[in-house]
Motif scaffolding. Sequence first.
Motif, PDB file in Angstrom:
ATOM      1  N   LYS A   3     -15.112   7.386 -13.958  1.00  9.81           N
ATOM      2  CA  LYS A   3     -15.485   7.785 -12.609  1.00  9.81           C
ATOM      3  C   LYS A   3     -16.186   9.133 -12.641  1.00  9.81           C
ATOM      4  N   ILE A   4     -16.658   9.541 -11.471  1.00  5.56           N
ATOM      5  CA  ILE A   4     -17.097  10.916 -11.259  1.00  5.56           C
ATOM      6  C   ILE A   4     -16.594  11.320  -9.881  1.00  5.56           C
ATOM      7  N   GLY A   5     -15.890  12.439  -9.814  1.00  6.43           N
ATOM      8  CA  GLY A   5     -15.312  12.908  -8.561  1.00  6.43           C
ATOM      9  C   GLY A   5     -16.367  13.429  -7.601  1.00  6.43           C
ATOM     10  N   SER A   6     -15.950  13.790  -6.407  1.00  6.21           N
ATOM     11  CA  SER A   6     -16.860  14.282  -5.367  1.00  6.21           C
ATOM     12  C   SER A   6     -17.610  15.521  -5.846  1.00  6.21           C
ATOM     13  N   TYR A   7     -18.913  15.507  -5.649  1.00  9.93           N
ATOM     14  CA  TYR A   7     -19.748  16.632  -6.078  1.00  9.93           C
ATOM     15  C   TYR A   7     -21.059  16.636  -5.312  1.00  9.93           C
ATOM     16  N   LYS A   8     -21.767  17.732  -5.428  1.00  2.00           N
ATOM     17  CA  LYS A   8     -23.137  17.858  -4.936  1.00  2.00           C
ATOM     18  C   LYS A   8     -24.024  18.082  -6.146  1.00  2.00           C
ATOM     19  N   MET A  25     -20.698   3.939  -4.540  1.00  2.00           N
ATOM     20  CA  MET A  25     -20.900   5.373  -4.363  1.00  2.00           C
ATOM     21  C   MET A  25     -20.448   5.695  -2.946  1.00  2.00           C
ATOM     22  N   ILE A  26     -19.630   6.734  -2.828  1.00  2.00           N
ATOM     23  CA  ILE A  26     -19.133   7.154  -1.524  1.00  2.00           C
ATOM     24  C   ILE A  26     -19.705   8.529  -1.200  1.00  2.00           C
ATOM     25  N   PHE A  27     -20.321   8.633  -0.026  1.00  2.00           N
ATOM     26  CA  PHE A  27     -20.829   9.903   0.485  1.00  2.00           C
ATOM     27  C   PHE A  27     -19.830  10.434   1.502  1.00  2.00           C
ATOM     28  N   LYS A  28     -19.510  11.742   1.405  1.00  2.00           N
ATOM     29  CA  LYS A  28     -18.533  12.366   2.294  1.00  2.00           C
ATOM     30  C   LYS A  28     -19.102  13.662   2.859  1.00  2.00           C
ATOM     31  N   PRO A  64     -17.695  16.681   6.003  1.00  2.00           N
ATOM     32  CA  PRO A  64     -16.712  16.995   7.040  1.00  2.00           C
ATOM     33  C   PRO A  64     -17.194  16.557   8.429  1.00  2.00           C
ATOM     34  N   ASN A  65     -16.276  16.019   9.212  1.00  2.00           N
ATOM     35  CA  ASN A  65     -16.526  15.576  10.596  1.00  2.00           C
ATOM     36  C   ASN A  65     -17.432  14.355  10.698  1.00  2.00           C
ATOM     37  N   PHE A  66     -17.645  13.641   9.589  1.00  2.00           N
ATOM     38  CA  PHE A  66     -18.425  12.408   9.595  1.00  2.00           C
ATOM     39  C   PHE A  66     -17.619  11.323   8.897  1.00  2.00           C
ATOM     40  N   ASP A  67     -17.872  10.076   9.248  1.00  2.00           N
ATOM     41  CA  ASP A  67     -17.269   8.967   8.515  1.00  2.00           C
ATOM     42  C   ASP A  67     -17.881   8.902   7.120  1.00  2.00           C
ATOM     43  N   SER A  68     -17.078   8.508   6.141  1.00  2.00           N
ATOM     44  CA  SER A  68     -17.605   8.294   4.788  1.00  2.00           C
ATOM     45  C   SER A  68     -18.580   7.119   4.806  1.00  2.00           C
ATOM     46  N   VAL A  69     -19.547   7.175   3.904  1.00  3.00           N
ATOM     47  CA  VAL A  69     -20.520   6.096   3.766  1.00  3.00           C
ATOM     48  C   VAL A  69     -20.364   5.514   2.371  1.00  3.00           C
ATOM     49  N   LYS A  70     -20.132   4.202   2.290  1.00  3.88           N
ATOM     50  CA  LYS A  70     -19.963   3.527   1.006  1.00  3.88           C
ATOM     51  C   LYS A  70     -21.206   2.690   0.724  1.00  3.88           C
ATOM     52  N   LEU A 122     -21.242  15.398  -0.049  1.00  6.24           N
ATOM     53  CA  LEU A 122     -20.672  15.185  -1.378  1.00  6.24           C
ATOM     54  C   LEU A 122     -20.785  13.700  -1.684  1.00  6.24           C
ATOM     55  N   HIS A 123     -20.844  13.351  -2.960  1.00  7.57           N
ATOM     56  CA  HIS A 123     -20.829  11.937  -3.320  1.00  7.57           C
ATOM     57  C   HIS A 123     -20.020  11.744  -4.594  1.00  7.57           C
ATOM     58  N   GLU A 124     -19.554  10.530  -4.795  1.00  9.61           N
ATOM     59  CA  GLU A 124     -18.691  10.225  -5.935  1.00  9.61           C
ATOM     60  C   GLU A 124     -18.784   8.748  -6.293  1.00  9.61           C
ATOM     61  N   ILE A 125     -18.408   8.449  -7.537  1.00  8.63           N
ATOM     62  CA  ILE A 125     -18.172   7.082  -7.995  1.00  8.63           C
ATOM     63  C   ILE A 125     -16.670   7.045  -8.278  1.00  8.63           C
ATOM     64  N   PRO A 126     -15.869   6.461  -7.384  1.00 15.12           N
ATOM     65  CA  PRO A 126     -14.419   6.510  -7.558  1.00 15.12           C
ATOM     66  C   PRO A 126     -13.930   5.531  -8.629  1.00 15.12           C
ATOM     67  N   ARG A 127     -12.713   5.735  -9.043  1.00 13.91           N
ATOM     68  CA  ARG A 127     -12.055   4.797  -9.955  1.00 13.91           C
ATOM     69  C   ARG A 127     -11.877   3.464  -9.217  1.00 13.91           C
TER      70      ARG A 127
END
Length: 160
Positions: A73-78, A101-104, A106-112, A132-137
């Motif tokens: 995986k790769i955790g949340s990052y910019k 890929m999940i985009f996060k 603050p104050n917004f819904d996550s986008v998958k 921020l974005h990530e590729i979760p486990r």
Amino acid sequence: MATVFIYNKRYSMPRKVSAYGDKNLAYTFSGNTLPTKPLITILTKMLNEANKFLKEGSFNYVLINRYKDGYDKIGSYKDNEKDMDPDSDIVTFSFGAERTMIFKRPNFDSVKIPLKNGSVLVMNPPTNEFWLHEIPREKNIKHVRISLTFRKNLSNKSEC
């Protein structure tokens, strides 16, 4: 195994990485400096394809990530490392197992976004400034995913 330095603590890097690009480039992230290897023919062809997504300028660098399965995986990052042009688009080609890929923000819904085999993801500025974005486990994924991420690298030491 390579390690990353995050919030003053060292962790094993949960994927394999390699970098290719123009001569004298390097990529520094999470306490690591990854020098580039010279582009090989297939990566030059992929770079030319990635450049078709740009309005102007051109990429000179590709980071390759290999996720052996859903445990990598790769955790949340910019994408805000000093070596990379913050005003350039980022183009990622995905091959192999589908990952999310999940985009996060603050104050917004996550986008998958599902990154399917053969898909292309283009991130335009100012995405990295705000999201921020990530590729979760994803433990159910049993196969390899390879990503080729093309960017404009500004670290060329011969231009200094």
